[in-house]
Design a protein around this motif. Structure first.
Motif, mmCIF file in Angstrom:
data_model
loop_
_atom_site.group_PDB
_atom_site.id
_atom_site.type_symbol
_atom_site.label_atom_id
_atom_site.label_comp_id
_atom_site.label_asym_id
_atom_site.label_seq_id
_atom_site.Cartn_x
_atom_site.Cartn_y
_atom_site.Cartn_z
ATOM 1 N N GLU A 32 -7.227 10.105 1.031
ATOM 2 C CA GLU A 32 -6.284 10.318 -0.064
ATOM 3 C C GLU A 32 -4.996 10.865 0.518
ATOM 4 O O GLU A 32 -5.029 11.823 1.296
ATOM 5 C CB GLU A 32 -6.912 11.316 -1.059
ATOM 6 N N LEU A 33 -3.890 10.248 0.148
ATOM 7 C CA LEU A 33 -2.580 10.674 0.652
ATOM 8 C C LEU A 33 -1.630 10.867 -0.520
ATOM 9 O O LEU A 33 -1.361 9.922 -1.272
ATOM 10 C CB LEU A 33 -2.016 9.626 1.623
ATOM 11 N N VAL A 34 -1.140 12.094 -0.666
ATOM 12 C CA VAL A 34 -0.216 12.408 -1.755
ATOM 13 C C VAL A 34 1.174 12.582 -1.159
ATOM 14 O O VAL A 34 1.341 13.294 -0.165
ATOM 15 C CB VAL A 34 -0.631 13.718 -2.464
ATOM 16 N N LEU A 35 2.152 11.932 -1.764
ATOM 17 C CA LEU A 35 3.534 12.021 -1.269
ATOM 18 C C LEU A 35 4.377 12.881 -2.209
ATOM 19 O O LEU A 35 4.394 12.655 -3.423
ATOM 20 C CB LEU A 35 4.155 10.620 -1.178
ATOM 21 N N SER A 57 -4.737 -3.454 5.523
ATOM 22 C CA SER A 57 -5.032 -2.300 6.382
ATOM 23 C C SER A 57 -6.508 -2.093 6.683
ATOM 24 O O SER A 57 -6.841 -1.369 7.602
ATOM 25 C CB SER A 57 -4.491 -1.028 5.744
ATOM 26 N N GLY A 58 -7.376 -2.656 5.887
ATOM 27 C CA GLY A 58 -8.807 -2.430 6.112
ATOM 28 C C GLY A 58 -9.249 -1.054 5.656
ATOM 29 O O GLY A 58 -10.321 -0.586 6.027
ATOM 30 N N THR A 59 -8.428 -0.359 4.865
ATOM 31 C CA THR A 59 -8.855 0.919 4.314
ATOM 32 C C THR A 59 -8.744 0.862 2.790
ATOM 33 O O THR A 59 -8.111 -0.049 2.241
ATOM 34 C CB THR A 59 -7.963 2.104 4.789
ATOM 35 N N SER A 60 -9.347 1.834 2.146
ATOM 36 C CA SER A 60 -9.197 1.897 0.682
ATOM 37 C C SER A 60 -8.559 3.235 0.330
ATOM 38 O O SER A 60 -8.966 3.905 -0.606
ATOM 39 C CB SER A 60 -10.558 1.745 0.012
ATOM 40 N N MET A 61 -7.588 3.604 1.124
ATOM 41 C CA MET A 61 -6.919 4.890 0.938
ATOM 42 C C MET A 61 -6.262 4.965 -0.435
ATOM 43 O O MET A 61 -5.671 3.989 -0.908
ATOM 44 C CB MET A 61 -5.852 5.024 2.031
ATOM 45 N N LYS A 62 -6.388 6.149 -1.060
ATOM 46 C CA LYS A 62 -5.723 6.357 -2.345
ATOM 47 C C LYS A 62 -4.362 6.975 -2.035
ATOM 48 O O LYS A 62 -4.298 8.055 -1.426
ATOM 49 C CB LYS A 62 -6.591 7.323 -3.162
ATOM 50 N N ILE A 63 -3.299 6.288 -2.409
ATOM 51 C CA ILE A 63 -1.945 6.777 -2.088
ATOM 52 C C ILE A 63 -1.130 6.887 -3.368
ATOM 53 O O ILE A 63 -1.031 5.912 -4.122
ATOM 54 C CB ILE A 63 -1.224 5.803 -1.116
ATOM 55 N N TYR A 64 -0.534 8.044 -3.607
ATOM 56 C CA TYR A 64 0.292 8.185 -4.816
ATOM 57 C C TYR A 64 1.321 9.291 -4.655
ATOM 58 O O TYR A 64 1.154 10.192 -3.826
ATOM 59 C CB TYR A 64 -0.580 8.457 -6.047
ATOM 60 N N ALA A 65 2.397 9.202 -5.433
ATOM 61 C CA ALA A 65 3.398 10.270 -5.460
ATOM 62 C C ALA A 65 2.859 11.359 -6.369
ATOM 63 O O ALA A 65 2.396 11.069 -7.479
ATOM 64 C CB ALA A 65 4.716 9.729 -5.996
ATOM 65 N N GLY A 66 2.879 12.586 -5.899
ATOM 66 C CA GLY A 66 2.259 13.659 -6.678
ATOM 67 C C GLY A 66 3.131 14.885 -6.809
ATOM 68 O O GLY A 66 4.350 14.829 -6.661
ATOM 69 N N ALA A 67 2.435 16.001 -7.078
ATOM 70 C CA ALA A 67 3.128 17.278 -7.287
ATOM 71 C C ALA A 67 2.398 18.357 -6.493
ATOM 72 O O ALA A 67 1.314 18.130 -5.968
ATOM 73 C CB ALA A 67 3.126 17.606 -8.772
ATOM 74 N N TYR A 68 2.992 19.548 -6.458
ATOM 75 C CA TYR A 68 2.384 20.620 -5.663
ATOM 76 C C TYR A 68 0.986 21.016 -6.163
ATOM 77 O O TYR A 68 0.172 21.499 -5.390
ATOM 78 C CB TYR A 68 3.315 21.828 -5.609
#
Ligand code: NAD
Length: 316
Positions: A32-35, A57-68
């Motif tokens: 999981e990657l939060v930006l 990419s061969g991954t199922s990474m969860k990527i989203y713009a988030g908050a603190y």
């Protein structure tokens, strides 16, 4: 740190931050990657762009713009926010501007209940790492900076070229400030298990100390050269951040020259500086105390004094 889901929050979606994010995605380093960025639209656009690469990419990474508030259950918060170095500007000159930025970042992260590790890349990185430690109140082992990890990679690359050997078989470090006072303890530089200074003695026609000094200078000024040529440096540092992330999530006990709090090693206390450290899931497990010569120890002290003076000049 949870073992099942590896969650990273990235604060600062500029060139460095996104080079790191791109490396994370390509190396499948988290789940999981939060930006987060002051410019929310930018963070959203970057999340979209990365998500469109997921299928390749061969991954199922969860990527989203988030908050603190998303930092609450994160394992690592990586800070790349700040103002980039201008041509000719020293890293230390960036200090006061970036300290103000960090105040606005670290407080809400700690307020979210975050209980993972801080990893800092913003320059001047040794001081910003110390600032992060002070502002967060976290135990020093849980706050690390990229330190001289990138400089060390540059050194190994150049020594690999010089000796015509795979850089992975070069064991040498850049220590101290990530900046003008950094230095190479040549007494500790090895090609496989052979000291490079011995190689110079054995084959003075081929290898010499002057060349090593030139290489050291090239490492020290590499960032200035790249900035002059293309305005900023980002791929190398993005990959250094990815390497440190891998060492943390993999609980690797890898030796990396991160910026860590000196707690007596090299007769230094409190200051954060680049030194070979064992890095694992707990962050900096320990700082390795190398057998530096008196001159090398002096160079390390000089670097630490520079860092300490500048840190003490900040109004936190
Ligand atoms: P950049 O200008 O491209 O990106 C910085 C980002 O930070 C921007 O997106 C900006 O909106 C964001 N930002 C600024 N203030 C913020 C705030 N208060 N909250 C959230 N986000 C904020 O810069 P860059 O080229 O990505 O460089 C980032 C930092 O990394 C600089 O300090 C640079 O000197 C440093 N750097 C370090 C190394 C190293 O070896 N440690 C190497 C290269 C660059």
């Amino acid at each position: 740190m949870k073992n099942d889901q590896r969650k990273v929050v990235l604060v600062g979606c500029g060139m460095v931050g996104m080079s790191y994010a791109y490396a994370l995605l390509n190396q499948n380093l988290c789940d999981e990657l939060v930006l987060i960025d002051l410019d929310k639209k930018r963070a959203e656009g970057e999340a979209m762009d990365l998500n469109h690469g997921l299928a390749f990419s061969g991954t199922s990474m969860k990527i989203y713009a988030g908050a603190y508030t998303d930092c609450n259950d994160a394992d690592i918060v990586v800070i790349c926010a700040g103002v980039a170095q201008k041509p000719g500007e020293s890293r230390l000159a960036l200090l006061q501007r970036n300290t103000a930025v960090f105040k606005s970042i670290v407080d809400p992260i700690v307020g979210s209940g975050f209980h993972g590790l801080f990893l800092v890349a913003t320059n001047p990185v040794d001081i910003m790492t110390r600032v992060t430690c002070a502002l967060s109140g976290f135990a020093p082992n849980r706050v690390l900076g990229t330190g001289t990890a990138l400089d060390t990679a540059r050194l190994r690359y150049l020594l690999g070229e010089y000796f015509q050997v795979d850089p992975r078989n070069i064991h040498a470090y850049v220590m101290g400030e990530h900046g003008d006072s950094e230095f190479v303890p040549w007494s500790q530089a090895l090609l496989a298990t052979k000291p490079v200074l011995e190689l110079c003695k054995e084959s003075p026609q081929t290898y010499c100390r002057e060349d090593l000094d030139r290489i050291e200078q090239e490492v020290r000024t590499a960032a200035y050269k790249i900035i002059e040529a293309k305005k900023a440096t980002y791929y190398g540092i993005g990959m250094a951040l990815a390497r440190i992330t891998r060492a943390i999530f993999g609980n690797e006990n890898s030796v990396l020259t991160v910026s860590a709090r000196m707690s007596g090693a090299y007769e230094q206390l409190k200051v954060f500086a680049g030194a070979p450290c064992i890095v694992n899931r707990s962050g900096v497990q320990r700082v390795l105390a190398l057998n530096l010569t008196p001159e090398e120890l002096q160079a390390f002290h000089h670097s630490c004094e520079t860092l300490d003076e500048n840190y003490r000049g900040i109004n936190l």
